[in-house]
Design a protein around this motif. Structure first.
Motif, PDB file in Angstrom:
ATOM      1  N   THR A   1       0.815  -1.221   0.000  1.00  0.00           N
ATOM      2  CA  THR A   1       0.000   0.000   0.000  1.00  0.00           C
ATOM      3  C   THR A   1       0.848   1.271   0.000  1.00  0.00           C
ATOM      4  OG1 THR A   1      -0.154  -0.105   2.420  1.00  0.00           O
ATOM      5  CG2 THR A   1      -1.948  -1.103   1.161  1.00  0.00           C
ATOM      6  N   LEU A   2       2.088   1.194   0.457  1.00  0.00           N
ATOM      7  CA  LEU A   2       2.932   2.387   0.526  1.00  0.00           C
ATOM      8  C   LEU A   2       3.592   2.731  -0.812  1.00  0.00           C
ATOM      9  CD1 LEU A   2       4.720   2.062   4.001  1.00  0.00           C
ATOM     10  CD2 LEU A   2       2.754   3.473   3.373  1.00  0.00           C
ATOM     11  N   LYS A   3       3.448   1.849  -1.806  1.00  0.00           N
ATOM     12  CA  LYS A   3       4.089   2.103  -3.097  1.00  0.00           C
ATOM     13  C   LYS A   3       3.568   3.376  -3.747  1.00  0.00           C
ATOM     14  CE  LYS A   3       5.191  -2.701  -4.253  1.00  0.00           C
ATOM     15  NZ  LYS A   3       4.890  -3.837  -5.166  1.00  0.00           N
ATOM     16  N   ASN A   4       2.266   3.546  -3.758  1.00  0.00           N
ATOM     17  CA  ASN A   4       1.655   4.727  -4.384  1.00  0.00           C
ATOM     18  C   ASN A   4       0.889   5.556  -3.353  1.00  0.00           C
ATOM     19  OD1 ASN A   4       2.460   3.940  -7.109  1.00  0.00           O
ATOM     20  ND2 ASN A   4       0.894   2.338  -6.931  1.00  0.00           N
ATOM     21  N   TYR A   5       1.445   5.620  -2.157  1.00  0.00           N
ATOM     22  CA  TYR A   5       0.763   6.294  -1.047  1.00  0.00           C
ATOM     23  C   TYR A   5       0.861   7.815  -1.222  1.00  0.00           C
ATOM     24  CZ  TYR A   5      -1.001   6.499   3.753  1.00  0.00           C
ATOM     25  OH  TYR A   5      -1.766   6.700   4.873  1.00  0.00           O
ATOM     26  N   SER A   6      -0.273   8.511  -1.031  1.00  0.00           N
ATOM     27  CA  SER A   6      -0.323   9.957  -1.234  1.00  0.00           C
ATOM     28  C   SER A   6      -0.654  10.694   0.059  1.00  0.00           C
ATOM     29  CB  SER A   6      -1.378  10.301  -2.290  1.00  0.00           C
ATOM     30  OG  SER A   6      -2.678   9.981  -1.815  1.00  0.00           O
ATOM     31  N   ARG A   7      -0.580  12.006   0.000  1.00  0.00           N
ATOM     32  CA  ARG A   7      -0.930  12.832   1.162  1.00  0.00           C
ATOM     33  C   ARG A   7      -2.407  12.696   1.503  1.00  0.00           C
ATOM     34  NH1 ARG A   7       0.854  19.042   1.187  1.00  0.00           N
ATOM     35  NH2 ARG A   7       2.876  17.991   1.237  1.00  0.00           N
ATOM     36  N   ASP A   8      -3.254  12.595   0.475  1.00  0.00           N
ATOM     37  CA  ASP A   8      -4.696  12.403   0.708  1.00  0.00           C
ATOM     38  C   ASP A   8      -4.963  11.073   1.406  1.00  0.00           C
ATOM     39  OD1 ASP A   8      -5.294  14.810  -0.447  1.00  0.00           O
ATOM     40  OD2 ASP A   8      -5.740  13.973  -2.433  1.00  0.00           O
TER      41      ASP A   8
ATOM     42  N   SER B   1      -6.769  10.672   5.109  1.00  0.00           N
ATOM     43  CA  SER B   1      -7.920   9.781   5.334  1.00  0.00           C
ATOM     44  C   SER B   1      -7.607   8.743   6.395  1.00  0.00           C
ATOM     45  CB  SER B   1      -8.307   9.094   4.021  1.00  0.00           C
ATOM     46  OG  SER B   1      -8.736  10.024   3.063  1.00  0.00           O
ATOM     47  N   ASP B   2      -6.410   8.160   6.326  1.00  0.00           N
ATOM     48  CA  ASP B   2      -6.016   7.146   7.311  1.00  0.00           C
ATOM     49  C   ASP B   2      -5.901   7.740   8.708  1.00  0.00           C
ATOM     50  OD1 ASP B   2      -5.927   4.984   5.594  1.00  0.00           O
ATOM     51  OD2 ASP B   2      -3.820   5.262   5.081  1.00  0.00           O
ATOM     52  N   LEU B   3      -5.371   8.953   8.791  1.00  0.00           N
ATOM     53  CA  LEU B   3      -5.204   9.597  10.099  1.00  0.00           C
ATOM     54  C   LEU B   3      -6.554   9.879  10.743  1.00  0.00           C
ATOM     55  CD1 LEU B   3      -3.199  10.771  12.137  1.00  0.00           C
ATOM     56  CD2 LEU B   3      -3.363  12.956  10.918  1.00  0.00           C
ATOM     57  N   ILE B   4      -7.506  10.400   9.974  1.00  0.00           N
ATOM     58  CA  ILE B   4      -8.845  10.686  10.497  1.00  0.00           C
ATOM     59  C   ILE B   4      -9.528   9.391  10.942  1.00  0.00           C
ATOM     60  CG2 ILE B   4     -11.152  11.505   9.875  1.00  0.00           C
ATOM     61  CD1 ILE B   4      -9.768  13.518   7.998  1.00  0.00           C
TER      62      ILE B   4
ATOM     63  N   LEU C   1       2.134  -5.298  10.318  1.00  0.00           N
ATOM     64  CA  LEU C   1       2.713  -6.526   9.760  1.00  0.00           C
ATOM     65  C   LEU C   1       1.670  -7.489   9.215  1.00  0.00           C
ATOM     66  CD1 LEU C   1       5.390  -7.256  12.529  1.00  0.00           C
ATOM     67  CD2 LEU C   1       5.679  -5.959  10.408  1.00  0.00           C
ATOM     68  N   GLY C   2       0.378  -7.139   9.290  1.00  0.00           N
ATOM     69  CA  GLY C   2      -0.687  -8.057   8.918  1.00  0.00           C
ATOM     70  C   GLY C   2      -0.898  -8.216   7.428  1.00  0.00           C
ATOM     71  N   GLY C   3      -1.810  -9.116   7.094  1.00  0.00           N
ATOM     72  CA  GLY C   3      -2.104  -9.425   5.703  1.00  0.00           C
ATOM     73  C   GLY C   3      -3.363  -8.767   5.190  1.00  0.00           C
ATOM     74  N   THR C   4      -3.876  -7.757   5.900  1.00  0.00           N
ATOM     75  CA  THR C   4      -5.061  -7.026   5.460  1.00  0.00           C
ATOM     76  C   THR C   4      -4.752  -5.531   5.428  1.00  0.00           C
ATOM     77  OG1 THR C   4      -5.963  -6.694   7.674  1.00  0.00           O
ATOM     78  CG2 THR C   4      -6.552  -8.740   6.563  1.00  0.00           C
ATOM     79  N   LYS C   5      -5.544  -4.790   4.651  1.00  0.00           N
ATOM     80  CA  LYS C   5      -5.321  -3.344   4.526  1.00  0.00           C
ATOM     81  C   LYS C   5      -5.944  -2.540   5.666  1.00  0.00           C
ATOM     82  CE  LYS C   5      -4.750  -2.669  -0.463  1.00  0.00           C
ATOM     83  NZ  LYS C   5      -5.301  -2.008  -1.662  1.00  0.00           N
TER      84      LYS C   5
ATOM     85  N   LYS D   1     -15.657   2.642   7.438  1.00  0.00           N
ATOM     86  CA  LYS D   1     -16.663   3.694   7.277  1.00  0.00           C
ATOM     87  C   LYS D   1     -16.089   5.085   7.537  1.00  0.00           C
ATOM     88  CE  LYS D   1     -20.516   0.654   8.528  1.00  0.00           C
ATOM     89  NZ  LYS D   1     -21.544   0.327   9.546  1.00  0.00           N
ATOM     90  N   SER D   2     -14.981   5.136   8.271  1.00  0.00           N
ATOM     91  CA  SER D   2     -14.350   6.429   8.564  1.00  0.00           C
ATOM     92  C   SER D   2     -13.365   6.843   7.476  1.00  0.00           C
ATOM     93  CB  SER D   2     -13.630   6.372   9.920  1.00  0.00           C
ATOM     94  OG  SER D   2     -14.549   6.066  10.957  1.00  0.00           O
ATOM     95  N   GLY D   3     -13.213   6.005   6.452  1.00  0.00           N
ATOM     96  CA  GLY D   3     -12.384   6.399   5.305  1.00  0.00           C
ATOM     97  C   GLY D   3     -11.005   5.789   5.245  1.00  0.00           C
ATOM     98  N   ALA D   4     -10.732   4.720   6.007  1.00  0.00           N
ATOM     99  CA  ALA D   4      -9.402   4.101   6.002  1.00  0.00           C
ATOM    100  C   ALA D   4      -9.051   3.548   4.626  1.00  0.00           C
ATOM    101  CB  ALA D   4      -9.346   2.983   7.037  1.00  0.00           C
ATOM    102  N   ARG D   5      -7.771   3.701   4.257  1.00  0.00           N
ATOM    103  CA  ARG D   5      -7.307   3.218   2.962  1.00  0.00           C
ATOM    104  C   ARG D   5      -6.140   2.240   3.056  1.00  0.00           C
ATOM    105  NH1 ARG D   5      -7.362   8.861  -0.618  1.00  0.00           N
ATOM    106  NH2 ARG D   5      -9.513   9.487  -0.104  1.00  0.00           N
ATOM    107  N   SER D   6      -5.476   2.210   4.193  1.00  0.00           N
ATOM    108  CA  SER D   6      -4.294   1.356   4.328  1.00  0.00           C
ATOM    109  C   SER D   6      -4.065   0.983   5.792  1.00  0.00           C
ATOM    110  CB  SER D   6      -3.067   2.097   3.780  1.00  0.00           C
ATOM    111  OG  SER D   6      -2.601   3.035   4.733  1.00  0.00           O
ATOM    112  N   PRO D   7      -3.072   0.119   6.059  1.00  0.00           N
ATOM    113  CA  PRO D   7      -2.744  -0.228   7.456  1.00  0.00           C
ATOM    114  C   PRO D   7      -2.299   0.957   8.303  1.00  0.00           C
ATOM    115  CG  PRO D   7      -1.809  -1.844   5.947  1.00  0.00           C
ATOM    116  CD  PRO D   7      -2.330  -0.724   5.105  1.00  0.00           C
ATOM    117  N   VAL D   8      -1.968   2.072   7.672  1.00  0.00           N
ATOM    118  CA  VAL D   8      -1.570   3.268   8.429  1.00  0.00           C
ATOM    119  C   VAL D   8      -2.706   3.707   9.353  1.00  0.00           C
ATOM    120  CG1 VAL D   8      -0.887   5.694   8.222  1.00  0.00           C
ATOM    121  CG2 VAL D   8       0.059   4.002   6.652  1.00  0.00           C
TER     122      VAL D   8
END
Length: 375
Positions: free
Chosen positions: A14-21, A25-28, A69-73, A318-325
């Motif tokens: 997921t970090l390969k094409n990770y953007s500021r947006d 979203s992940d932080l919120i 370290l998990g296998g899900t996003k 539902k809160s907008g998560a996009r990655s393990p971050v």
């Protein structure tokens, strides 16, 4: 059996094409889930027979490792209601020190299961088995909350369900009106909190804050985290290695296997739910390895067993998560909370936390599916 360590966390992809947006979203999402997880982590710990901070430590440490370290996003890891009955029984029978050893041993078993590529086997468990298992746990969680919900004066409850119910009935006359009213008000607030507000401000947090404020301002005579546990320490505990011996390992293998199997089943069910919500495909073996590492490390810092949390994962999506971050942010949010607001935790009433768990038990049970199964 072919043993290998296919160490490829989803975070790397997921970090390969990770953007500021994506980060925003992940932080919120992480902050939102962290707030939701706070009362659940404390409530799950208390119901499991350990201090409330053990649940928060688990959510911070295990939650960070499982996401990183998990296998899900988007799956969220931490203490869950499914472990309550098992951990309470192990703690009552073997003691808290041996409970930590059991969890570490379960972690090693989970790593071996992932390395042996047994993750794909979980999907063959029949649905009626998992449904009955989940509903049974919901009933047991509800039974553990009767004492704190009604304020019953019982020194120590048996771990056996029927013996516990006998003890509760024998002390039914010792209930406390202030405790019962506070618990009922908290339950009503959580139950009828508008769904449109739930995403921004969870009803459980509102009930916890208002209940704590009422106890602190009006000196309501109910049991609190401070009166039972002395409060919550600021910061994480020091590293502590449990004393191991072959006799202990041999003696504790069966309860360790129980923890490992439950963690494997629930974490992979959680991963399947997450896949369906974001149209993704998880790596079941990598997820088991991450769960194992989390359960090895968590008890070394005062935590308990952890696994995937379906309700918090759904909140994360539902809160907008996009990655393990997002999951890692949820863990850091909880860490910041205990560093800043730990002294206030002593006013939190156990009645309010009990209302949170009663709500979890009611929502956890798949009661409607019992009528559907014969068809």
């Amino acid at each position: 059996m072919n043993l290998s360590f296919p160490f490829r966390p989803k975070l790397f992809d997921t970090l390969k094409n990770y953007s500021r947006d994506d980060f925003t979203s992940d932080l919120i999402a992480g902050i939102t889930v962290g707030v939701v997880a706070l009362p659940l982590a404390m409530a799950f710990a208390i119901a499991s027979g350990v201090p409330p901070q053990a649940g928060i430590f688990t959510a911070v440490i295990a939650g960070f490792i499982i996401s990183g370290l998990g296998g899900t996003k988007v799956a969220i890891g931490g203490p869950t209601g499914a472990f309550i009955v098992i951990l309470y029984g192990i703690a009552a029978k073997y003691g808290l020190a041996n409970l930590a050893i059991c969890t570490v041993m379960a972690g090693f078993l989970l790593v071996l299961m992932g390395a042996a590529r047994l993750g794909t086997m979980i999907k063959y468990i029949p649905y009626p088995v998992t449904m009955g298992f989940t509903s049974g746990i919901a009933v047991l969680i509800f039974s553990t909350q009767i004492k704190d919900f009604f304020g019953l004066r019982v020194d120590k409850l048996p771990s056996d369900f029927f013996e516990k119910m006998k003890a509760l009935l024998a002390h039914a006359g010792s209930f406390s009106w202030p405790t019962l009213l506070l618990a009922a008000a908290s339950l009503a607030l959580i139950r009828f909190w508008p769904a449109s507000w739930q995403r921004r401000v969870p009803g459980s947090i509102v009930a916890l804050v208002l209940g704590t404020a009422a106890v602190a301002l009006f000196s309501i005579h109910v049991e609190t985290i401070g009166s039972r546990f002395g409060g919550i320490p600021e910061g994480l505990p020091a590293f502590q290695l449990p004393s191991l011996s072959w006799q202990n390992i041999h003696h504790l293998f069966q309860p360790s296997l129980t923890i490992a199997l439950l963690a494997a089943i629930e974490s992979l069910l959680c991963a399947v739910v997450a896949d369906g919500m974001i149209d993704d495909r998880h790596d079941s073996n990598q997820e088991l390895i991450a769960q194992g590492l989390a359960n090895i490390v968590s008890p070394l810092f005062g935590g308990i067993a952890a696994t995937g949390a379906i309700a918090r994962t759904a909140t994360n999506v539902k809160s907008g998560a996009r990655s393990p971050v997002a999951g890692m942010s949820h863990a850091l949010t909880l860490l910041i909370i205990i560093l800043i607001a730990a002294p206030l935790a002593k006013f939190i009433p156990l009645a309010a936390l009990s209302a949170v768990l009663v709500t979890v038990a009611v929502r956890m049970g798949e009661w409607h599916n019992f009528l559907r199964l014969p068809k």
